[in-house]
Design a protein around this motif. Structure first.
Motif, PDB file in Angstrom:
ATOM      1  N   ILE A   6       0.883  -1.276   0.042  1.00  0.00           N
ATOM      2  CA  ILE A   6      -0.020   0.055   0.014  1.00  0.00           C
ATOM      3  C   ILE A   6       0.739   1.341   0.025  1.00  0.00           C
ATOM      4  CG2 ILE A   6      -1.651   1.307   1.276  1.00  0.00           C
ATOM      5  CD1 ILE A   6      -2.993  -1.217   2.409  1.00  0.00           C
ATOM      6  N   ALA A   7       2.051   1.339   0.828  1.00  0.00           N
ATOM      7  CA  ALA A   7       2.779   2.158   0.965  1.00  0.00           C
ATOM      8  C   ALA A   7       3.628   2.677  -0.356  1.00  0.00           C
ATOM      9  CB  ALA A   7       3.816   2.190   2.185  1.00  0.00           C
ATOM     10  N   LEU A   8       3.596   1.459  -1.140  1.00  0.00           N
ATOM     11  CA  LEU A   8       4.670   1.847  -2.550  1.00  0.00           C
ATOM     12  C   LEU A   8       3.456   2.364  -3.528  1.00  0.00           C
ATOM     13  CD1 LEU A   8       6.926  -1.603  -2.739  1.00  0.00           C
ATOM     14  CD2 LEU A   8       7.400   1.087  -3.131  1.00  0.00           C
ATOM     15  N   ILE A   9       2.519   1.743  -3.507  1.00  0.00           N
ATOM     16  CA  ILE A   9       1.277   2.237  -4.315  1.00  0.00           C
ATOM     17  C   ILE A   9       1.055   3.717  -4.395  1.00  0.00           C
ATOM     18  CG2 ILE A   9      -1.079   1.972  -4.802  1.00  0.00           C
ATOM     19  CD1 ILE A   9      -0.819  -0.910  -4.176  1.00  0.00           C
ATOM     20  N   ILE A  10       1.047   4.191  -3.042  1.00  0.00           N
ATOM     21  CA  ILE A  10       0.905   5.636  -2.429  1.00  0.00           C
ATOM     22  C   ILE A  10       2.223   6.282  -2.795  1.00  0.00           C
ATOM     23  CG2 ILE A  10       0.443   7.084  -0.818  1.00  0.00           C
ATOM     24  CD1 ILE A  10      -1.222   4.844   0.640  1.00  0.00           C
ATOM     25  N   LEU A  11       3.246   5.878  -2.568  1.00  0.00           N
ATOM     26  CA  LEU A  11       4.463   6.486  -2.878  1.00  0.00           C
ATOM     27  C   LEU A  11       4.826   7.172  -4.232  1.00  0.00           C
ATOM     28  CD1 LEU A  11       7.029   7.726  -1.372  1.00  0.00           C
ATOM     29  CD2 LEU A  11       8.178   5.453  -1.725  1.00  0.00           C
ATOM     30  N   MET A  12       4.351   5.806  -5.170  1.00  0.00           N
ATOM     31  CA  MET A  12       4.793   6.215  -6.539  1.00  0.00           C
ATOM     32  C   MET A  12       4.173   7.504  -7.135  1.00  0.00           C
ATOM     33  SD  MET A  12       5.664   2.538  -8.197  1.00  0.00           S
ATOM     34  CE  MET A  12       4.226   1.663  -7.750  1.00  0.00           C
ATOM     35  N   PRO A  13       2.875   7.535  -7.125  1.00  0.00           N
ATOM     36  CA  PRO A  13       2.388   8.871  -7.922  1.00  0.00           C
ATOM     37  C   PRO A  13       2.410  10.064  -6.951  1.00  0.00           C
ATOM     38  CG  PRO A  13       0.564   7.358  -6.985  1.00  0.00           C
ATOM     39  CD  PRO A  13       2.000   6.550  -6.848  1.00  0.00           C
ATOM     40  N   PHE A  14       2.600   9.876  -5.506  1.00  0.00           N
ATOM     41  CA  PHE A  14       2.837  10.989  -4.786  1.00  0.00           C
ATOM     42  C   PHE A  14       4.175  11.515  -5.013  1.00  0.00           C
ATOM     43  CE2 PHE A  14       4.257  12.695  -0.459  1.00  0.00           C
ATOM     44  CZ  PHE A  14       3.333  13.931  -0.652  1.00  0.00           C
ATOM     45  N   THR A  15       5.220  10.789  -5.281  1.00  0.00           N
ATOM     46  CA  THR A  15       6.524  11.149  -5.702  1.00  0.00           C
ATOM     47  C   THR A  15       6.440  12.015  -7.047  1.00  0.00           C
ATOM     48  OG1 THR A  15       7.648   9.249  -4.600  1.00  0.00           O
ATOM     49  CG2 THR A  15       8.945  10.639  -5.978  1.00  0.00           C
ATOM     50  N   LEU A  16       5.732  11.549  -7.849  1.00  0.00           N
ATOM     51  CA  LEU A  16       5.613  12.321  -9.187  1.00  0.00           C
ATOM     52  C   LEU A  16       4.840  13.483  -8.957  1.00  0.00           C
ATOM     53  CD1 LEU A  16       4.659   9.436 -11.491  1.00  0.00           C
ATOM     54  CD2 LEU A  16       6.775  10.396 -11.602  1.00  0.00           C
ATOM     55  N   LEU A  17       3.753  13.745  -8.281  1.00  0.00           N
ATOM     56  CA  LEU A  17       3.167  14.867  -8.082  1.00  0.00           C
ATOM     57  C   LEU A  17       4.049  15.828  -7.235  1.00  0.00           C
ATOM     58  CD1 LEU A  17       0.566  16.684  -8.116  1.00  0.00           C
ATOM     59  CD2 LEU A  17       0.101  15.328  -5.827  1.00  0.00           C
ATOM     60  N   SER A  18       4.825  15.419  -6.387  1.00  0.00           N
ATOM     61  CA  SER A  18       5.722  16.113  -5.482  1.00  0.00           C
ATOM     62  C   SER A  18       7.005  16.901  -6.294  1.00  0.00           C
ATOM     63  CB  SER A  18       6.270  15.473  -4.426  1.00  0.00           C
ATOM     64  OG  SER A  18       5.165  15.148  -3.428  1.00  0.00           O
ATOM     65  N   GLY A  19       7.326  15.687  -7.121  1.00  0.00           N
ATOM     66  CA  GLY A  19       8.445  16.257  -8.051  1.00  0.00           C
ATOM     67  C   GLY A  19       7.913  17.392  -9.013  1.00  0.00           C
ATOM     68  N   TYR A  20       6.650  17.140  -9.464  1.00  0.00           N
ATOM     69  CA  TYR A  20       6.066  17.950 -10.432  1.00  0.00           C
ATOM     70  C   TYR A  20       6.076  19.382  -9.700  1.00  0.00           C
ATOM     71  CZ  TYR A  20       3.046  20.654 -13.380  1.00  0.00           C
ATOM     72  OH  TYR A  20       2.339  21.537 -14.118  1.00  0.00           O
ATOM     73  N   ALA A  21       5.393  19.601  -8.475  1.00  0.00           N
ATOM     74  CA  ALA A  21       5.137  20.650  -7.959  1.00  0.00           C
ATOM     75  C   ALA A  21       6.571  21.429  -7.651  1.00  0.00           C
ATOM     76  CB  ALA A  21       4.411  20.367  -6.547  1.00  0.00           C
ATOM     77  N   MET A  22       7.664  20.819  -7.488  1.00  0.00           N
ATOM     78  CA  MET A  22       8.792  21.248  -6.873  1.00  0.00           C
ATOM     79  C   MET A  22       9.541  21.778  -8.174  1.00  0.00           C
ATOM     80  SD  MET A  22      10.241  19.345  -3.689  1.00  0.00           S
ATOM     81  CE  MET A  22      11.878  19.381  -4.081  1.00  0.00           C
ATOM     82  N   LEU A  88       7.377   2.607   6.461  1.00  0.00           N
ATOM     83  CA  LEU A  88       6.566   1.462   6.191  1.00  0.00           C
ATOM     84  C   LEU A  88       7.494   0.435   5.092  1.00  0.00           C
ATOM     85  CD1 LEU A  88       3.145   2.776   6.459  1.00  0.00           C
ATOM     86  CD2 LEU A  88       4.011   1.213   7.916  1.00  0.00           C
ATOM     87  N   ILE A  89       7.816   1.072   4.024  1.00  0.00           N
ATOM     88  CA  ILE A  89       8.373   0.483   2.870  1.00  0.00           C
ATOM     89  C   ILE A  89       9.728  -0.264   3.441  1.00  0.00           C
ATOM     90  CG2 ILE A  89       9.766   0.592   0.821  1.00  0.00           C
ATOM     91  CD1 ILE A  89       7.619   2.937   0.113  1.00  0.00           C
ATOM     92  N   THR A  90      10.488   0.262   4.384  1.00  0.00           N
ATOM     93  CA  THR A  90      11.731  -0.232   4.706  1.00  0.00           C
ATOM     94  C   THR A  90      11.855  -1.071   5.943  1.00  0.00           C
ATOM     95  OG1 THR A  90      12.372   1.646   6.087  1.00  0.00           O
ATOM     96  CG2 THR A  90      13.100   1.720   3.995  1.00  0.00           C
ATOM     97  N   ALA A  91      10.568  -1.324   6.292  1.00  0.00           N
ATOM     98  CA  ALA A  91      10.401  -2.294   7.674  1.00  0.00           C
ATOM     99  C   ALA A  91      10.503  -3.533   7.204  1.00  0.00           C
ATOM    100  CB  ALA A  91       8.841  -1.875   8.028  1.00  0.00           C
TER     101      ALA A  91
END
Length: 98
Positions: A6-22, A88-91
């Motif tokens: 779940i964390a990976l599924i959330i992290l991937m698009p969130f990273t793209l969105l955050s990268g775009y915003a930055m 969560l991903i590194t647990a």
């Protein structure tokens, strides 16, 4: 295992969105956007409250798992949801006890 997925599924698009915003406004620009209206203050305050609640879970959980919680706290303070998601991903995955 489910939390990692779940964390990976959330992290991937969130990273793209955050990268775009930055790339559009920069790191400080993301914060600056919320300074100018009560609606922005509310969103920023809500994020702060949510992250404090997440950290109130993460810190004891990390200690129980023999993980140092403070790197995750710092990542959370400076990058928001990236800290808990990466935690969560590194647990370490534990197998179910029989």
């Amino acid at each position: 295992m489910v939390n990692k997925q779940i964390a990976l599924i959330i992290l991937m698009p969130f990273t793209l969105l955050s990268g775009y915003a930055m790339t559009q406004v920069g790191y400080l620009g993301i914060l600056d956007y919320h300074r100018y209206s009560p609606a922005g203050w509310q969103v920023f305050t809500d994020l702060g409250i949510a992250l404090v609640l997440v950290l109130s879970w993460l810190i004891p959980e990390a200690r129980e798992s023999n993980r140092n919680p403070w790197p995750w706290v710092l990542v959370t303070v400076f990058t928001g949801s990236f800290g808990p998601l990466l935690y969560l991903i590194t647990a370490k995955t534990t197998s179910p006890q029989e």
